[in-house]
Structure formats: structure tokens, C-alpha cells
Design a protein around this motif. Structure first.
Motif, PDB file in Angstrom:
ATOM      1  N   ALA A 120       0.825  -1.208   0.000  1.00  0.00           N
ATOM      2  CA  ALA A 120       0.000   0.000   0.000  1.00  0.00           C
ATOM      3  C   ALA A 120       0.863   1.263   0.000  1.00  0.00           C
ATOM      4  N   ALA A 121       2.021   1.173   0.639  1.00  0.00           N
ATOM      5  CA  ALA A 121       2.917   2.331   0.718  1.00  0.00           C
ATOM      6  C   ALA A 121       3.787   2.455  -0.527  1.00  0.00           C
ATOM      7  N   GLY A 122       3.624   1.529  -1.435  1.00  0.00           N
ATOM      8  CA  GLY A 122       4.441   1.571  -2.648  1.00  0.00           C
ATOM      9  C   GLY A 122       5.893   1.200  -2.414  1.00  0.00           C
ATOM     10  N   ALA A 123       6.157   0.477  -1.323  1.00  0.00           N
ATOM     11  CA  ALA A 123       7.541   0.113  -0.994  1.00  0.00           C
ATOM     12  C   ALA A 123       7.992  -1.122  -1.770  1.00  0.00           C
ATOM     13  N   GLU A 124       9.266  -1.190  -2.011  1.00  0.00           N
ATOM     14  CA  GLU A 124       9.899  -2.381  -2.563  1.00  0.00           C
ATOM     15  C   GLU A 124      10.339  -3.225  -1.359  1.00  0.00           C
ATOM     16  N   TYR A 125      10.218  -4.540  -1.458  1.00  0.00           N
ATOM     17  CA  TYR A 125      10.730  -5.362  -0.343  1.00  0.00           C
ATOM     18  C   TYR A 125      11.166  -6.738  -0.838  1.00  0.00           C
ATOM     19  N   THR A 126      12.066  -7.346  -0.088  1.00  0.00           N
ATOM     20  CA  THR A 126      12.525  -8.691  -0.408  1.00  0.00           C
ATOM     21  C   THR A 126      11.491  -9.671   0.121  1.00  0.00           C
ATOM     22  N   GLU A 127      11.038 -10.569  -0.756  1.00  0.00           N
ATOM     23  CA  GLU A 127       9.988 -11.526  -0.390  1.00  0.00           C
ATOM     24  C   GLU A 127      10.389 -12.298   0.872  1.00  0.00           C
ATOM     25  N   PRO A 128       9.630 -12.171   1.966  1.00  0.00           N
ATOM     26  CA  PRO A 128      10.013 -12.862   3.199  1.00  0.00           C
ATOM     27  C   PRO A 128       9.844 -14.380   3.068  1.00  0.00           C
ATOM     28  N   GLU A 129      10.903 -15.103   3.327  1.00  0.00           N
ATOM     29  CA  GLU A 129      10.892 -16.567   3.226  1.00  0.00           C
ATOM     30  C   GLU A 129      11.205 -17.238   4.561  1.00  0.00           C
ATOM     31  N   GLY A 130      11.805 -16.481   5.480  1.00  0.00           N
ATOM     32  CA  GLY A 130      12.184 -17.071   6.757  1.00  0.00           C
ATOM     33  C   GLY A 130      12.658 -16.013   7.736  1.00  0.00           C
ATOM     34  N   SER A 131      12.931 -16.407   8.957  1.00  0.00           N
ATOM     35  CA  SER A 131      13.397 -15.562  10.072  1.00  0.00           C
ATOM     36  C   SER A 131      12.319 -14.553  10.492  1.00  0.00           C
ATOM     37  N   PHE A 132      12.727 -13.478  11.162  1.00  0.00           N
ATOM     38  CA  PHE A 132      11.764 -12.516  11.720  1.00  0.00           C
ATOM     39  C   PHE A 132      11.754 -11.192  10.965  1.00  0.00           C
ATOM     40  N   TYR A 133      12.493 -11.104   9.846  1.00  0.00           N
ATOM     41  CA  TYR A 133      12.814  -9.782   9.319  1.00  0.00           C
ATOM     42  C   TYR A 133      12.273  -9.531   7.922  1.00  0.00           C
TER      43      TYR A 133
END
Lengths: 374, 374
Positions: free
Chosen positions: B300-313
Motif C-alpha cells: 500500500a505504501a508503494g515500498a519495494e521489499y525482499t519476499e520474506p521466506e524465513g526468520s523474523f525480518y
């Protein structure tokens, strides 16, 4: 002292496989109750909020560091909580070696085996100085042997394995040697609650940037397995390089251990606050009684021994029975008493034996030895 | 990750002094309950006999090592219990560096800061290899950069700070690079219970003497402050020098820490035996939900992000707002959300931000960010 160094492991194993009943006087594990507030502290912690289960500060819980700083008369910034005195000594020896010129570590012989092993791990040059006849390291001998190459002098008072306590003059003189050669005195005071001579003096009593004091609650609170100790470094307003010791120790500690186990820290904090001096006094009195009984038996057996002044140990030599591993085995088999061979602690007392008075059966052990040598 | 490394400390401090309410997504401290058997284990231990309070074996409680060996399909002699994964990684990196030729340690960039700091402490040559666009270290890039000088390659999967999980092929290829250059792969698997991709594969799945696997109960049992971890070394019947790794680690561990805190070991043992898989499943599901909500807000914020696959981050980049410390401060002040600047983890993602999803207020944080960037 734990049971993993090879000679300890060997003796413990030999004693447990012996045919008859054997009284264990091998390792320095207290056999008495910890302060009640320590158990209470652990029960309380088990019910804590989950945020209390997460990383404590790397240098230790602030309140625990405050309690220690207040009691020892130092600034809280000087205190790092460690995984027992073992890590405290590691930080002190590794940091001292790195901070000052020279690569020599001076140790007393007989030596607590961890100091010896750690010196090897750190690739330092090792100088073992035999103690005098009375079991003490002579500061004048240390002065003669020290040089610009000296980086660290380690002293343990009250002492393992000799059972002696150094007085203030001796500590001050050793500190003087450290100052003369821009070295560090590492003063391991884990047995500070177990001085029977009245002469124990902490290295903190002297105003010098050339000392690191290490300690733990392992012996004073009878929890060698909980691993809560601490090191006190020179203040950061001292001259270089001593002012940098605490910060480089913080870094080494963080990168080695991140932080120290919090259930144990929380319990020790409560016990430190709530335990009455009478607890420590009663434990000390029990040890004095045990020493009396044990040394009476040594007298009866015609043994020579170093006058016990502190810690849990008595170093003794029986007539015609040098403290080799073979003779230790013989005493296990034929007298039912297990001690440690002097050779496990270096060369200067290799024909002596060390007995740890941490068994309710000390009197029985004394009788067995007296009868055996009758 | 604890709160003591300077940028963490700085952000935590800034957030706590901010005027408005701030949601903490800075450090990786679980905010959920540990297994009930862990609390039970600590209560039980508080009432134990005093001999249970003394030194455990230096390598750890035998029963705990047995449980771990059984679950991981290794021999008990390969397992050393450590003061969290922090010490396990220290033993692995220091021991690997000492055992094999070469003085280079290869790390992914972005890097977990402790690997970086430890490499400096050990005076090793540091090679940081940027991750690919998808957040993974490319084994082929590692292969090209590695040489005879390479001693240790460190991989963390599921990964902090990228939030990705490596598949079996990647781990096998990295292991192949280690084998080719007689180096060691140190595989830190502390987030193994937090893989959402289904592709997590332990380095233990591959038969090779060129790996050391490290882990801890800090994340899986939500007790980062209890400090119980372990390292699994190559078997002693492997070829030299890999066969010697476990014994030299035992020595380093003993001379650094003597042993690990016993109340925590005893409790973890009980929790390991008694905790139902549904505990771990429920915690994982909670994290999957948080990730969904948080990434929806990022969308919604138009942010780019690395697809979360594991851990807490989750690593994210907001349009026009690179992840500098200044912008982290701005988000704290104006959006009420505290993350970590990418620059704290190296160069390759220095304009990204890392958010730790260890707050019950993740959804609220997501809304705040979405509104801020609206």
C-alpha cells in the motif's frame, strides 16, 4: 575447578570405578546449600514476563552491576558480568596481553590448570615461578624474574591449589612489579569469602590502573554450575593503555558470548540483595571446622602440609608416598580417599597431594587417612 | 541480535526518547511465550539437590547433548553446548580459521553484524559478497571469489537481516566451494523453525567433513537471554584436519567459558523433551500472519521489499526514503515506527530498512507506515 581437565577426569573416573566406598576430595564443588534467596530468585524468574527472558545487556543486568560496583567501591562502568570467573580471567588475560607491550604471562607454580591452559591458548610465553616453602609466591622473586617482556602477572588469593591467602603487602608488591614493567596484575579473588587468616586484601584496595580484579558467585553462593562472575577493569579516565582495557573487554565479551544467561543473573541479584552476612559466616565456620579435623588427621598420619589460610584446599605430603597419579590410585583403592596428584598443578609440588574439603565426610576421610598411615 | 551494537543502541535510545508512541521493530527479541515446559523446567530446577547446582560437564549436560544428537542425526561426540549461537559461531569461526590454510572469511553483504565484528576480532581477512536482487548469496559468485586463501564461509539460513531462506541446492553448492578450497562452511541455522518457504535444508543433510552447523534455542523457545546454543562439528573419524575441529573447540570452549549455565540447560532439556510440535507451528503461523499484514502495508505504501521466506525480518525500501539513520529517525518521529537502517548491515542494502516482526503491534505499525506514505 571442574571435572573436565584430563587429570581430574581420570581421577574422578578411577574413583567411581573403584571397588570400595571412596570419599571424593577431588574437585572444588561446594556440597552445602546456596542462599535461600537464590532458589527464591529462580522461582520468581520462572514466572516473569516474557520480555525478561530476552537478551540482557551484553555487559550484564544493570542492577547486578550496580550492586557489585557499590559493594566493591568502583564505578559501574568498570564492571562486566561474565560467564563465571573463567570468562573473567579469559577477558583479563587476553585483554592485558593485547593492550601492553610484552608477551609473557607470569604464573605461580603450583598453578590452577586453567591459567596454564589459557596462557597456551593465547600463544603467550609462560613463566612459572615456584612458590616458597610456606606456599606463597614471593613478590621479590617475581620482581627478579619480571622484565619489559612481562605483560600479565596472575595471582589467586585465597589460593587454589595451595590453600594460602596473600596479605596486602604481597599484593601491593606484586602490583608494584606490574607498574614497574607497564604490565597488568590479574587478581582472581573467587575465594574471597573463604579467608581464615584474616589477611585477605583485595587488589582493589590499592589505587593503581595496573590491575584487573576477577571474581564470581560460584563459591560464595555454592553454585559453580550457574556461571555468574565478573571482572573489574581500570577506569576509563586512567592513562592509556589501561583506560582502554574495559572497552576492548566489552567487545571481546560481546563477540564471544553476546551476553550471560539471564535466569542465573536474576537469581544472583536477588541473593546478593537479600542474603544475610550470617550465611557466609556459617559456611566459613563449617570450613574452618573441616580444616581443623582434616589437619589433625594429617598430624596423626605424620604428614607435612601447608598451613591452610584460605580457599577449600589442603596441600599435603605423606611420608614415603609422593603425590604421583599411581599413589593417588593406591589411596583410592586402599584408603578409600580420592585427592588430586600435585603433578596436575605443575612441577614445584609434584610430590604433594591436594585435598578439597567439600564433602560432609571430611572427618571420615581424615580418619581413613590416619588409620592407613598408622 | 541484541541491543548493544552501536547502531542498535543508538536507534533503541532514539526511539525511547521520542515524543510520541513508537512501535519497536528494531531488535529480534521474540515477544511471545516460551514453551510451558521451559518455565516448568526452571521451577523444577530451583528445587533440585545442591549437587545439581555445580559444574555441568564443560561440553554440556549429557542428556541435552543426547537429545540434540538424536534429533539432528549426529553422534553425541560431535555436539558442544555453547553460550547461545554467539559462542557456537565464535568456536566455529575461530577453530576453522586455525585448522585450515588461508586467512579469509567470506560473508554475505548485508551481514549479521556479529559475523563481521568477530572476523575483525580474529584478525581474519574479510570478504563481503553482495547478495543478489532476490536477497540470496549466489553460490556461483562465492565460487568465483573463493581461493586457496579462503578458510571459512559463513551462511545464515533462514537469514538475518534479509529474511530469506536458502534451498538445499544453494547449501550444497556452498559446501562444494568449501570442499574445493579445503575450507569450512559455517552454517548458522538459528531460525530453522522459522522457514515459511518450505525450502530450508540444514547443512547436516549433506555428507561432508567441511561443515560446522550452529544453532540455539533462543528463537525457537523465545528465550534469547537464556543463552543455550550448540555447535555440531565433523566426526572424529573424518580426515585431518577436520577430525580435530571438535577437540580444539572443546579446549577453546573450556578455557573461555569453563561450562554453560546449568539452570538454562536443565530447563531447555525439559522443554525439548516435552514440547509438542504444535507449539512451534503456532508461533510460525503467527509470524506468517504478521508478515502478510506487514507486506500488505508495504504494498500500500508503494515500498519495494525482499519476499520474506524465513526468520523474523523484512527488508524494505520506501520510495524516496533511503534507509539512512536520518530517515530512520524521521520515521520514528513522524510515523511512530522504529526499524534499523540498512547501513548497519553493510554496503549492499545501505538504502534499505530492516523491520523485525517481533511485536504484537505489527499490524498497527503497518497501518502507520501505509498512512505515512499515503
Amino acid at each position: 575447578m571442574d571435572d573436565d581437565t584430563p587429570p581430574f577426569f581420570y581421577v574422578m573416573n578411577y574413583a567411581s570405578e573403584a571397588e570400595g566406598d571412596v570419599i571424593d576430595m577431588v574437585s572444588g564443588n561446594p556440597d552445602w546449600e546456596p542462599p535461600e534467596a537464590l532458589r527464591e530468585g529462580l522461582r520468581e524468574y520462572a514466572d516473569a514476563e516474557t520480555d525478561q527472558f530476552q537478551y540482557p545487556p551484553s555487559v550484564g543486568l544493570r542492577e547486578l552491576r550496580e550492586e557489585i560496583a557499590k559493594r566493591r567501591g568502583v564505578d559501574i562502568s568498570q564492571v562486566i558480568i561474565t560467564n563465571g570467573a573463567g570468562e573473567a580471567n579469559h577477558l583479563a588475560m587476553a585483554g592485558g596481553l593485547e593492550a601492553v607491550d610484552g608477551n609473557e604471562i607470569i604464573l605461580a607454580d603450583p598453578v590452577y590448570p586453567y591459567y596454564d591452559g589459557r596462557t597456551s591458548l593465547l600463544d603467550a610465553e609462560k613463566t612459572l615461578i615456584p612458590v616458597d616453602k610456606d606456599g606463597h609466591l614471593n613478590p621479590e622473586t617475581v620482581h627478579k624474574r619480571a622484565s619489559e617482556e612481562t605483560a600479565v602477572i596472575v595471582v589467586n588469593s585465597p589460593n587454589n591449589p595451595m590453600g594460602v591467602t596473600y596479605d596486602g603487602d604481597a599484593i601491593e608488591q606484586l602490583l608494584g612489579v606490574a607498574e614497574e614493567y607497564d604490565a597488568l596484575l590479574v587478581s582472581d579473588e573467587v575465594y574471597d569469602h573463604f579467608d581464615y587468616s584474616g589477611r585477605f586484601t583485595s587488589a582493589l584496595s590499592f589505587d593503581s590502573p595496573n590491575r584487573i580484579v576477577t571474581n564470581s558467585f560460584s563459591k560464595s553462593m555454592a553454585v559453580t554450575g550457574w556461571r555468574v562472575g565478573y571482572a573489574i577493569f581500570p577506569r576509563e579516565d586512567r592513562p592509556a593503555p589501561y583506560n582502554e582495557l574495559v572497552d576492548s573487554a566489552r567487545t571481546r565479551h560481546m563477540l564471544t558470548n553476546v551476553a550471560i544467561s539471564r535466569p542465573a543473573q536474576a537469581s544472583v541479584l536477588r541473593a546478593l540483595r537479600e542474603t544475610d552476612p550470617s550465611y557466609y559466616e556459617a559456611v566459613r565456620e563449617q570450613m574452618v571446622e573441616r580444616i581443623d579435623r582434616f589437619t589433625s588427621a594429617l598430624d596423626a598420619a605424620g604428614a607435612e602440609y601447608t598451613e591452610p589460610e584460605g580457599s577449600f584446599y589442603v596441600m599435603a605430603r605423606f611420608p614415603g608416598l609422593p603425590g604421583t597419579m599411581e599413589n593417588i590410585e593406591m589411596l583410592i583403592d586402599e584408603a578409600g580417599v580420592a585427592g588430586m596428584p600435585g603433578e596436575a598443578f605443575g612441577d614445584s609440588r609434584s610430590d604433594w597431594m591436594r585435598f578439597a574439603l567439600v564433602s560432609p565426610r571430611v572427618e571420615e576421610a581424615a580418619q581413613r587417612l590416619a588409620e592407613f598411615f598408622e
